[in-house]
Design an enzyme around this catalytic site. Structure first.
Site, short mmCIF file in Angstrom:
data_model
loop_
_atom_site.label_atom_id
_atom_site.label_comp_id
_atom_site.label_asym_id
_atom_site.label_seq_id
_atom_site.Cartn_x
_atom_site.Cartn_y
_atom_site.Cartn_z
N SER A 432 -8.58 -6.56 0.98
CA SER A 432 -7.36 -7.33 0.74
C SER A 432 -7.59 -8.64 0.00
O SER A 432 -6.67 -9.17 -0.60
CB SER A 432 -6.65 -7.60 2.06
OG SER A 432 -7.52 -8.22 2.98
N HIS A 460 -3.40 -1.83 0.87
CA HIS A 460 -3.36 -2.16 -0.56
C HIS A 460 -3.74 -0.98 -1.44
O HIS A 460 -4.01 -1.14 -2.63
CB HIS A 460 -4.30 -3.33 -0.85
CG HIS A 460 -3.97 -4.54 -0.04
ND1 HIS A 460 -2.92 -5.38 -0.35
CD2 HIS A 460 -4.53 -5.03 1.09
CE1 HIS A 460 -2.86 -6.34 0.56
NE2 HIS A 460 -3.82 -6.15 1.45
N LYS A 490 4.00 -3.24 1.83
CA LYS A 490 3.45 -3.70 0.54
C LYS A 490 4.05 -2.89 -0.60
O LYS A 490 5.20 -3.13 -0.95
CB LYS A 490 1.94 -3.71 0.63
CG LYS A 490 1.55 -4.89 1.54
CD LYS A 490 0.18 -4.97 2.05
CE LYS A 490 0.13 -6.17 3.02
NZ LYS A 490 -1.06 -6.17 3.84
C1 LIG Z 1 -1.21 -6.68 5.18
C2 LIG Z 1 -2.27 -5.93 5.82
C3 LIG Z 1 -2.14 -5.40 7.11
C4 LIG Z 1 -0.96 -5.73 7.97
O1 LIG Z 1 0.17 -5.08 7.56
P1 LIG Z 1 1.62 -5.72 7.87
O2 LIG Z 1 2.55 -4.59 7.69
O3 LIG Z 1 1.83 -6.82 6.91
O4 LIG Z 1 1.57 -6.20 9.28
C5 LIG Z 1 -3.14 -4.63 7.61
N1 LIG Z 1 -4.25 -4.38 6.90
C6 LIG Z 1 -4.43 -4.88 5.68
C7 LIG Z 1 -5.68 -4.57 4.93
C8 LIG Z 1 -3.46 -5.68 5.11
O5 LIG Z 1 -3.65 -6.23 3.91
#
Ligand SMILES: *Cc1c(COP(=O)(O)O)cnc(C)c1O
Length: 639
Positions: A432, A460, A490
């Site tokens: 991330s 991602h 995302k």
């Molecule tokens: C954003 C993210 C999460 C958490 O997801 P949300 O739906 O925002 O709670 C988990 N793992 C990774 C690698 C992330 O980037």
């Protein structure tokens, strides 16, 4: 009843270590002597090598019995306030012209005894100014243990001070006593007088300060000097009704918020304090920020689906059909056809038998990992894994074995060490903060070889990698891990998390994952939006292709302008280093209408602060070109 006075003086080399005295009944003599010897042998200033113990019978008729002074406490916020209280008390005793005594107390040279200050002559009258006057032959009548031996080696500051002050204040000619303890850890002192009793004052000095002092304020018009000194040194006193500990707390109740205020101040000093920017429009390629349209180069809505008309309409339609909230947990009343449809769609997207939804990606990682693992398991975790993976592993109580970033050799060595244990290897599919990609084929092979579960977090990766945006398995064209976790928040522009796996594992998670069981299920709006987003992704395959094209183009333009940057995914880190510099560069970009955040500790390691550019499928080449050029300029401005 015969009473004996016992005096102990202990030294090491020729340095005084400890001194104490007792007045005890005959039957308690040996116990008291033992306790006093122990005290000399275990003193903070060192183990005594010379202990002088003196035992003396006291004529019962000689003995004076006194009641302990009443005790009260005045605790202030600061040392100066405490001394101001002391001065007020002096004034109340008619000693307003002697408040300079407070200054003397704070500065007097250390000595064993006390200053004897005569207000009749306004002078110090102790015969030996280096030694001071001593007070002896006194004890509490009852020990805290209920016998008179006080068979404890622990010095009780409060009791001893109260006994002494009681004798001093009852001495003919003495008006008051002022005292600061010389114990560096004991910041409570007192003023004692017949009028006020024993008034504890705190703080009278900072912790760690070993300054101490004692002043007896006397008036030689009331009793002459010899009478005063004779009383202090010779008259035998037993003090009754000495409380074990002050009835009032040791210090003013602490402000429970103070530590947090202090931490925030510290964060501000280190440029690590976080604030939120407020967006005044929906999340898309441009957002309204402080009355300005800024180019969004930081969103996780990689396919720009959060603002897609079909996605928004689907969310609205879902609300109209299914309501605003779901009304219960999935296992009670909160399960609908919409939840089940989305789970089927996700399982299909990730080529797995089944899927289970969570309210967020964060909750998905918490529930999956803590549901599958227990205290006898091992979680093998990449050192750069997302916080939610780390938290899930911690919550499971499993042993956490961290391996070097994307280093399959290191992972194998660690798997070997724990062979035969129930385990899970877990990794971000796309990392991330660095945007790099997991070596999935080897990752899966290692899991198989060592008989542990494999899990990837595709937060991602979904919508970003793989020809049609299905994720890392499609990208690598390899065998899938056991569990594919992802988020709807995302690329899919909605909200929620999920796990895709075999029917067995999904059934297990529905029974055991606490963040699934004990939370109200997702609301219809986010379900409708996510379903529509997956359909748009399938119906408009150019979105994924455009995003991938944008990544190549942007990295190439950055390089053209002399900025190091490389990434196979929508996350493009531009390393800066210092926290302040990263902030300055981000500010510069924002002033020029481009939003790129500075990522700092604790999200990334200290001293590796960076810009984290995130691209969207809908960014145009002109926008990417402009941003690349601006980043180069920002670096030059803040070199
Ligand atoms: C954003 C993210 C999460 C958490 O997801 P949300 O739906 O925002 O709670 C988990 N793992 C990774 C690698 C992330 O980037």
């Amino acid at each position: 009843m015969s009473i004996y006075s016992i005096k102990m003086r202990a030294s090491k080399g020729n340095k005084h270590v400890s001194g104490a005295e007792r007045m005890v009944e005959q039957k308690d003599i040996s116990k008291s002597i033992g306790a006093l010897a122990e005290r000399a042998l275990h003193h903070g200033l060192g183990q005594a090598d010379f202990i002088n113990l003196k035992l003396e019978a006291v004529e019962p008729a000689e003995l004076q019995h006194l009641e302990a002074l009443p005790v009260s406490s005045e605790f202030a916020d600061t040392i100066e306030e405490s001394f101001a209280i002391m001065e007020t008390k002096l004034k109340e005793l008619g000693l307003e012209s002697f408040t300079g005594l407070v200054e003397l107390l704070r500065t007097v040279k250390p000595m064993r005894g006390a200053v004897l200050y005569d207000i009749a002559t306004n002078t110090r009258i102790e015969p030996d100014q280096a030694r001071g006057v001593r007070v002896t032959y006194m004890d509490a009548a009852e020990s805290p243990e209920g016998n008179s031996s006080q068979a404890t080696s622990n010095k009780n500051h409060f009791r001893e001070a109260l006994v002494l002050a009681t004798k001093v204040v009852n001495c003919p000619g003495i008006l008051a006593e002022l005292c600061i303890s010389d114990d560096p850890l004991y910041v409570t002192g007192y003023i004692a007088s017949q009028k006020h009793g024993y008034v504890r004052l705190s703080p009278l000095k900072p912790v760690g300060d070993n300054h101490g002092g004692r002043i007896f304020i006397c008036d030689t018009r009331l009793a002459d000097k010899d009478t005063i000194i004779n009383y202090l040194e010779k008259v035998k006193v037993l003090v009754h009704s000495v409380p074990t500990a002050p009835a009032i707390k040791e210090s003013k109740p602490a402000d429970p918020v103070a530590p947090y205020t202090a931490t925030l101040e510290e964060l501000k000093e280190k440029a690590l304090y976080r604030t939120m920017k407020r967006m005044d429009s929906e999340q898309s390629r441009y957002v309204d920020y402080k009355g300005q349209q800024v180019l969004m180069m930081a969103s996780n809505s990689y396919l720009d689906l959060a603002a897609h008309p079909k996605v928004k309409e689907a969310a609205a339609a879902a609300v109209l059909q299914w309501g605003a909230g779901s009304g219960g947990s999935r296992l009670t009343t909160g399960n609908t056809a919409l939840h089940e449809e989305l789970e089927q769609k996700l399982a299909q997207l990730k080529d797995k038998e089944a899927a289970v939804l969570f309210n967020t990606g964060y909750m998905a990682n918490l529930g999956i990992i803590s549901g599958l693992m227990d205290k006898d398991s091992i979680v093998f975790s990449d050192e750069l894994n997302h916080a939610s993976i780390i938290d899930g592993a911690r919550l499971s109580k499993a042993t956490i074995v961290v391996y070097k970033h994307n280093d399959m050799q290191d992972l194998e060595e660690k798997l070997k060490q724990y062979q035969g244990k129930k385990g899970l290897v877990v990794s971000d599919a796309v990392f991330s903060m660095d945007g790099d990609i997991l070596n999935l084929p080897e990752f899966v092979a290692l899991g198989k070889k060592y008989g542990v579960l494999t899990m990837i977090d595709e937060a991602h990766a979904t919508g970003v990698v793989g020809k049609t945006g299905k994720g890392l398995v499609e990208h690598c064209q390899c065998e899938a891990p056991d569990i594919i976790m992802g988020t709807l928040s995302k690329s899919l522009g909605s909200e929620g998390g999920f796990a895709c796996a075999s029917q067995t594992l999904i059934d297990y998670l529905r029974n055991k994952a606490r963040s699934f069981i004990f939370s109200t299920s997702q609301s219809p709006a986010s379900l409708g939006a996510a379903l529509a987003a997956i359909k748009v992704m399938e119906q408009e395959p150019d979105r994924v292709a455009d995003l991938q094209k944008n990544v190549k183009f942007f990295c190439q333009r950055l390089k053209y302008y002399g900025v190091e940057a490389e990434s196979p995914t929508a996350i493009i880190p531009v390393l800066v280093g210092e926290e302040e510099k990263a902030l300055a560069i981000a500010d510069y970009l924002l002033e020029h209408g481009v939003l790129v955040p500075a990522i700092r500790y604790p999200t990334v390691a200290k001293g590796t602060a960076r810009l984290r550019v995130a691209l969207m499928a809908t960014h145009t080449e002109e926008e990417l070109e402009r941003t690349a050029k601006l980043i180069a300029e920002a670096f030059a401005e803040n070199a």
